[in-house]
Design a protein around this motif. Structure first.
Motif, PDB file in Angstrom:
ATOM      1  N   LYS A 190     -30.634  27.270  -7.372  1.00 25.41           N
ATOM      2  CA  LYS A 190     -31.374  28.560  -6.248  1.00 25.41           C
ATOM      3  C   LYS A 190     -32.672  27.891  -6.265  1.00 25.41           C
ATOM      4  O   LYS A 190     -33.533  26.736  -6.816  1.00 25.41           O
ATOM      5  CB  LYS A 190     -30.703  29.349  -7.792  1.00 25.41           C
TER       6      LYS A 190
ATOM      7  N   GLY B 133     -34.238  30.749  -3.892  1.00 24.73           N
ATOM      8  CA  GLY B 133     -34.535  31.942  -4.404  1.00 24.73           C
ATOM      9  C   GLY B 133     -33.503  33.055  -4.236  1.00 24.73           C
ATOM     10  O   GLY B 133     -32.752  32.585  -4.348  1.00 24.73           O
ATOM     11  N   GLY B 134     -33.817  34.236  -4.045  1.00 19.05           N
ATOM     12  CA  GLY B 134     -33.423  35.472  -3.696  1.00 19.05           C
ATOM     13  C   GLY B 134     -31.634  34.780  -2.696  1.00 19.05           C
ATOM     14  O   GLY B 134     -30.188  35.518  -3.409  1.00 19.05           O
TER      15      GLY B 134
ATOM     16  N   ASP C  10     -28.900  34.362  -5.002  1.00 15.73           N
ATOM     17  CA  ASP C  10     -28.920  34.688  -6.216  1.00 15.73           C
ATOM     18  C   ASP C  10     -27.217  36.246  -5.280  1.00 15.73           C
ATOM     19  O   ASP C  10     -26.415  36.585  -5.698  1.00 15.73           O
ATOM     20  CB  ASP C  10     -29.727  36.003  -6.962  1.00 15.73           C
TER      21      ASP C  10
ATOM     22  N   SER D 156     -42.320  34.584  -8.885  1.00 15.17           N
ATOM     23  CA  SER D 156     -42.317  34.253  -7.174  1.00 15.17           C
ATOM     24  C   SER D 156     -42.891  33.252  -6.550  1.00 15.17           C
ATOM     25  O   SER D 156     -43.325  32.115  -7.372  1.00 15.17           O
ATOM     26  CB  SER D 156     -43.574  35.018  -6.486  1.00 15.17           C
ATOM     27  N   ARG D 157     -41.924  32.674  -5.553  1.00 19.00           N
ATOM     28  CA  ARG D 157     -42.449  31.166  -4.845  1.00 19.00           C
ATOM     29  C   ARG D 157     -43.690  31.265  -4.214  1.00 19.00           C
ATOM     30  O   ARG D 157     -43.882  32.820  -3.788  1.00 19.00           O
ATOM     31  CB  ARG D 157     -41.682  31.605  -3.741  1.00 19.00           C
TER      32      ARG D 157
ATOM     33  N   LYS E  24     -45.897  35.974   0.390  1.00 20.85           N
ATOM     34  CA  LYS E  24     -45.365  37.293  -0.703  1.00 20.85           C
ATOM     35  C   LYS E  24     -46.846  37.750  -0.907  1.00 20.85           C
ATOM     36  O   LYS E  24     -46.956  38.439  -1.704  1.00 20.85           O
ATOM     37  CB  LYS E  24     -45.551  36.100  -1.594  1.00 20.85           C
TER      38      LYS E  24
ATOM     39  N   LEU F  77     -45.768  32.917 -13.020  1.00 17.29           N
ATOM     40  CA  LEU F  77     -44.477  31.862 -12.452  1.00 17.29           C
ATOM     41  C   LEU F  77     -44.072  31.908 -11.051  1.00 17.29           C
ATOM     42  O   LEU F  77     -43.622  32.688 -11.059  1.00 17.29           O
ATOM     43  CB  LEU F  77     -42.725  32.395 -13.219  1.00 17.29           C
ATOM     44  N   GLY F  78     -44.674  30.409 -11.127  1.00 19.87           N
ATOM     45  CA  GLY F  78     -44.173  30.538  -9.499  1.00 19.87           C
ATOM     46  C   GLY F  78     -44.608  28.737  -9.480  1.00 19.87           C
ATOM     47  O   GLY F  78     -44.559  28.111  -9.286  1.00 19.87           O
TER      48      GLY F  78
ATOM     49  N   GLY G 203     -43.468  26.163 -11.392  1.00 22.58           N
ATOM     50  CA  GLY G 203     -42.691  25.567 -11.849  1.00 22.58           C
ATOM     51  C   GLY G 203     -41.369  26.465 -11.613  1.00 22.58           C
ATOM     52  O   GLY G 203     -41.956  27.203 -11.062  1.00 22.58           O
ATOM     53  N   TYR G 204     -40.268  26.214 -11.638  1.00 20.84           N
ATOM     54  CA  TYR G 204     -38.705  27.313 -11.957  1.00 20.84           C
ATOM     55  C   TYR G 204     -38.825  26.712 -12.525  1.00 20.84           C
ATOM     56  O   TYR G 204     -37.714  25.862 -13.393  1.00 20.84           O
ATOM     57  CB  TYR G 204     -38.058  26.346 -10.968  1.00 20.84           C
ATOM     58  N   PHE G 205     -38.588  27.917 -13.547  1.00 21.22           N
ATOM     59  CA  PHE G 205     -37.893  28.272 -14.944  1.00 21.22           C
ATOM     60  C   PHE G 205     -36.903  29.925 -14.821  1.00 21.22           C
ATOM     61  O   PHE G 205     -37.359  30.630 -14.887  1.00 21.22           O
ATOM     62  CB  PHE G 205     -38.653  28.308 -15.747  1.00 21.22           C
TER      63      PHE G 205
ATOM     64  N   GLY H 205     -35.679  41.710  -1.106  1.00 22.47           N
ATOM     65  CA  GLY H 205     -36.924  41.161  -2.720  1.00 22.47           C
ATOM     66  C   GLY H 205     -36.454  41.788  -4.225  1.00 22.47           C
ATOM     67  O   GLY H 205     -35.306  42.466  -3.370  1.00 22.47           O
ATOM     68  N   LEU H 206     -35.736  40.768  -4.829  1.00 20.80           N
ATOM     69  CA  LEU H 206     -34.834  41.237  -5.828  1.00 20.80           C
ATOM     70  C   LEU H 206     -35.626  40.997  -6.980  1.00 20.80           C
ATOM     71  O   LEU H 206     -35.235  41.729  -8.223  1.00 20.80           O
ATOM     72  CB  LEU H 206     -33.849  39.480  -5.597  1.00 20.80           C
ATOM     73  N   THR H 207     -36.749  40.473  -6.951  1.00 21.11           N
ATOM     74  CA  THR H 207     -37.517  41.064  -7.970  1.00 21.11           C
ATOM     75  C   THR H 207     -37.813  42.699  -8.597  1.00 21.11           C
ATOM     76  O   THR H 207     -38.142  42.645 -10.000  1.00 21.11           O
ATOM     77  CB  THR H 207     -38.520  39.617  -8.152  1.00 21.11           C
TER      78      THR H 207
ATOM     79  N   TYR I 258     -34.998  43.731 -10.228  1.00 21.24           N
ATOM     80  CA  TYR I 258     -35.061  42.911 -11.562  1.00 21.24           C
ATOM     81  C   TYR I 258     -36.170  43.897 -12.707  1.00 21.24           C
ATOM     82  O   TYR I 258     -35.753  44.537 -13.579  1.00 21.24           O
ATOM     83  CB  TYR I 258     -34.688  41.503 -11.722  1.00 21.24           C
TER      84      TYR I 258
HETATM   85  P1  ADP Z   1     -37.288  35.091  -2.440  1.00 22.83           P
HETATM   86  O1  ADP Z   1     -35.566  35.054  -1.796  1.00 22.83           O
HETATM   87  O2  ADP Z   1     -38.191  35.348  -0.632  1.00 22.83           O
HETATM   88  O3  ADP Z   1     -37.899  34.432  -3.466  1.00 22.83           O
HETATM   89  P2  ADP Z   1     -36.849  37.844  -4.327  1.00 22.83           P
HETATM   90  O4  ADP Z   1     -37.547  38.613  -4.731  1.00 22.83           O
HETATM   91  O5  ADP Z   1     -35.108  38.226  -2.985  1.00 22.83           O
HETATM   92  O6  ADP Z   1     -37.102  36.554  -3.288  1.00 22.83           O
HETATM   93  O7  ADP Z   1     -35.225  36.465  -5.209  1.00 22.83           O
HETATM   94  C1  ADP Z   1     -36.528  35.984  -5.732  1.00 22.83           C
HETATM   95  C2  ADP Z   1     -35.549  35.035  -6.545  1.00 22.83           C
HETATM   96  O8  ADP Z   1     -36.418  33.717  -6.911  1.00 22.83           O
HETATM   97  C3  ADP Z   1     -34.996  35.857  -7.742  1.00 22.83           C
HETATM   98  O9  ADP Z   1     -34.207  36.034  -8.738  1.00 22.83           O
HETATM   99  C4  ADP Z   1     -36.420  35.253  -8.756  1.00 22.83           C
HETATM  100  O10 ADP Z   1     -36.283  36.133  -9.852  1.00 22.83           O
HETATM  101  C5  ADP Z   1     -36.085  33.908  -8.337  1.00 22.83           C
HETATM  102  N1  ADP Z   1     -37.539  32.687  -8.679  1.00 22.83           N
HETATM  103  C6  ADP Z   1     -38.918  32.863  -7.650  1.00 22.83           C
HETATM  104  N2  ADP Z   1     -39.156  32.378  -8.482  1.00 22.83           N
HETATM  105  C7  ADP Z   1     -38.994  31.488  -9.157  1.00 22.83           C
HETATM  106  C8  ADP Z   1     -39.028  30.664 -10.122  1.00 22.83           C
HETATM  107  N3  ADP Z   1     -40.675  29.965 -10.454  1.00 22.83           N
HETATM  108  N4  ADP Z   1     -39.119  30.447 -11.290  1.00 22.83           N
HETATM  109  C9  ADP Z   1     -37.954  30.969 -12.019  1.00 22.83           C
HETATM  110  N5  ADP Z   1     -37.305  31.859 -10.474  1.00 22.83           N
HETATM  111  C10 ADP Z   1     -38.042  32.516  -9.469  1.00 22.83           C
END
Ligand code: ADP
Ligand code: GLC
Length: 477
Positions: A15, A17-18, A21, A303-304, A309, A331-332, A358-360, A384-386, A389
């Motif tokens: 994964k 990004g979204g 998911d 976020s990325r 964004k 977190l990004g 980082g990505y956690f 957008g999924l966040t 959530y």
């Molecule tokens: P996008 O797909 O444009 O990045 P979305 O909101 O659709 O935006 O989905 C982002 C997904 O990636 C979500 O599940 C979010 O929790 C996750 N995510 C983004 N950045 C991180 C990060 N640095 N660490 C963990 N999860 C992240």
């Protein structure tokens, strides 16, 4: 219906990004409704450790001259969804992410890497004999699988209807014309009405022009991408194909994202036990060595870090709010200059700002549970999924009115569940954050908004019927 679902990332296998998911959850929801969905994605390094034992292997030969493409049939242990992994050592056995190297630079052979994935998906879709399974629908996602539509067009074979979902038009998968021959596609496809794109060729455009239906991940984004402002050079193409374009909002996998049963958070809670959310907030402050005062609002970002964004706007707006006592947890990962600027903000406000680059996955859940408000000032946002959530966690989203954010977050109306601003500039964001802060101190209003947020239902179950009727309409055509 038998649906072959092709994607370059699928949660929980990989994964960024979204997209992951969605690719990890929509197929599960479709299977729950009785449909036979199979996934196809690359066998990136490390993936084989995450799937069930391989049941079947099919050698597809060496169409790109970089080594044989081997299809490995397995399933995702967490949900038993069947998946075909496309194995090719030269293309996918790398230590880095699925698209970029450690420096964040795109792999120079991405056109071949994803043409190979697409080629394999196209072969599977048009030749049921290969696997004893004939797809009724081929569902492509983003540019990385869009080439599949080009292969099927160029092979002039019978094939199932193609649905292409646009998760993000900004990534159009376009490459220099001199790389086109690497794809072994007919040059007939390189017309203005084909996959030619401003003197280049584009995987996404192939996916659009040769699809029977185009979907995107929210109704508002489906309208926005018809305009030059949001169309990223493809608005003309999309306007010409408007009759086959629809927006279907993404859903949420509430098995993964529910504060009642989230194993990643210290204190589970529901709308009736919101006090526990405060315990998560305190834990998050402690984990980050921030001053442990939960009476101040705690903003968050997951976020990325990309231009899309709008996170530069937070850097501009934040100091004024920090001076009023707000806290911020970030977190990004992504854009190096944004990473640096966020780390500088943390240095300037060490007791109020905590930044993790980082990505956690685990930490992203703890943030959703622990913060009061999630900042999403996107310049554009396909879905957008966040924010979805956040709503479930009683965390109020502060969003720009665009794409899926506009479809799911409301500041006024019958069921206000967050804060919304319109222009992508510092002043509008700052004003929205100030409204958020004021509301935070107005406890009854804040609680009401939290309850409204937690009642929103964005389950996949609720949207899967729209997918089923789209697939059926294509089969009946
Ligand atoms: P996008 O797909 O444009 O990045 P979305 O909101 O659709 O935006 O989905 C982002 C997904 O990636 C979500 O599940 C979010 O929790 C996750 N995510 C983004 N950045 C991180 C990060 N640095 N660490 C963990 N999860 C992240
Ligand atoms: C893209 C978009 C995001 C969307 C996701 C899943 O990455 O940027 O808005 O939610 O795809 O469809």
């Amino acid at each position: 219906m038998k649906i072959l679902f092709a994607a370059s990332e699928i949660y929980p296998l990989i994964k960024t990004g979204g997209l992951a998911d969605v690719a990890g959850a929509l197929p599960v929801a479709l299977r729950k409704k009785g449909h036979d969905v199979k996934l196809i994605m690359p066998a990136y390094r490390g993936i084989l450790e995450k799937v069930a034992p391989i049941q079947n292997t099919i050698n597809l030969g060496n169409p790109f001259g970089v080594g044989d493409l081997i299809l490995l049939e397995t399933c995702i242990p967490e949900n038993n969804i069947p998946v075909w992994l496309v194995q090719c050592q030269a293309l996918y056995e790398r230590d880095d992410g699925p698209y970029v190297d450690k420096q964040g630079i795109d792999f120079t052979d991405n056109h071949v890497r994803f043409a190979a994935l697409s080629w394999a998906a196209a072969r599977l879709a048009c030749d049921g004999e290969l696997t004893q399974w004939q797809a009724d629908i081929l569902h492509l996602n983003d540019w990385q699988t869009g080439f599949a539509a080009a292969y099927l067009e160029s092979w002039k074979v019978d094939h199932p209807p193609i649905v292409t979902t646009v998760h993000n038009l900004r990534y159009n998968g376009s490459f220099d014309m001199d790389q086109f021959s690497d794809l072994h596609l007919s040059s007939e496809l390189l017309s203005l009405h084909g996959m030619e794109f401003y003197g280049r060729f584009s995987g996404l455009k192939a996916g659009l022009v040769y699809a029977d239906a185009i979907t995107t991940v929210s109704p508002t984004y489906a309208r926005e991408i018809l305009t030059p402002e949001y169309g990223d050079g493809l608005d003309g193409t999309l306007r010409a194909m408007q009759t086959k374009l629809i927006g279907i909002l993404n859903g949420v996998d509430y098995d993964q994202w529910s504060p009642e049963k989230d194993a990643h958070i210290a204190h589970q809670y529901s709308a009736n036990t919101l006090g526990q959310k405060q315990a998560n907030k305190l834990a998050l402050l402690q984990e980050n060595h921030l001053s442990e005062d939960i009476t101040f609002p705690l903003f968050g970002v997951v976020s990325r870090l990309t231009e899309q964004k709008g996170l530069d706007l937070i850097l501009e707006a934040m100091p004024a709010l920090l001076q009023k006592g707000a806290r911020l947890v970030v977190l990004g990962a992504g854009d190096a200059s944004l990473e640096t600027r966020y780390l500088q903000l943390q240095e300037q406000y060490p007791t109020q700002v905590a930044v993790r680059i980082g990505y956690f996955e685990d930490y992203s859940h703890r943030i959703q549970a622990g913060i009061d408000a999630l900042l999403i000032p996107s310049r554009f946002e396909p879905c957008g999924l966040t924010q979805l959530y956040a709503l479930k966690y009683g965390t109020l989203p502060v969003v720009r009115h665009t794409g899926g954010l506009a479809d799911t977050v409301f500041e006024g109306g019958d069921n206000p569940n967050g804060f919304v601003f319109h222009e992508a500039n510092k002043d509008d964001l700052q004003a929205a954050m100030e409204r958020t802060m004021a509301c935070f101190y107005d406890t009854p209003h804040w609680l009401q908004k939290q309850k409204n947020a937690m009642q929103c239902n964005h389950s996949w179950d609720a949207v899967t019927d729209q997918w089923v009727s789209l697939y059926r309409s294509l089969l009946n055509q």
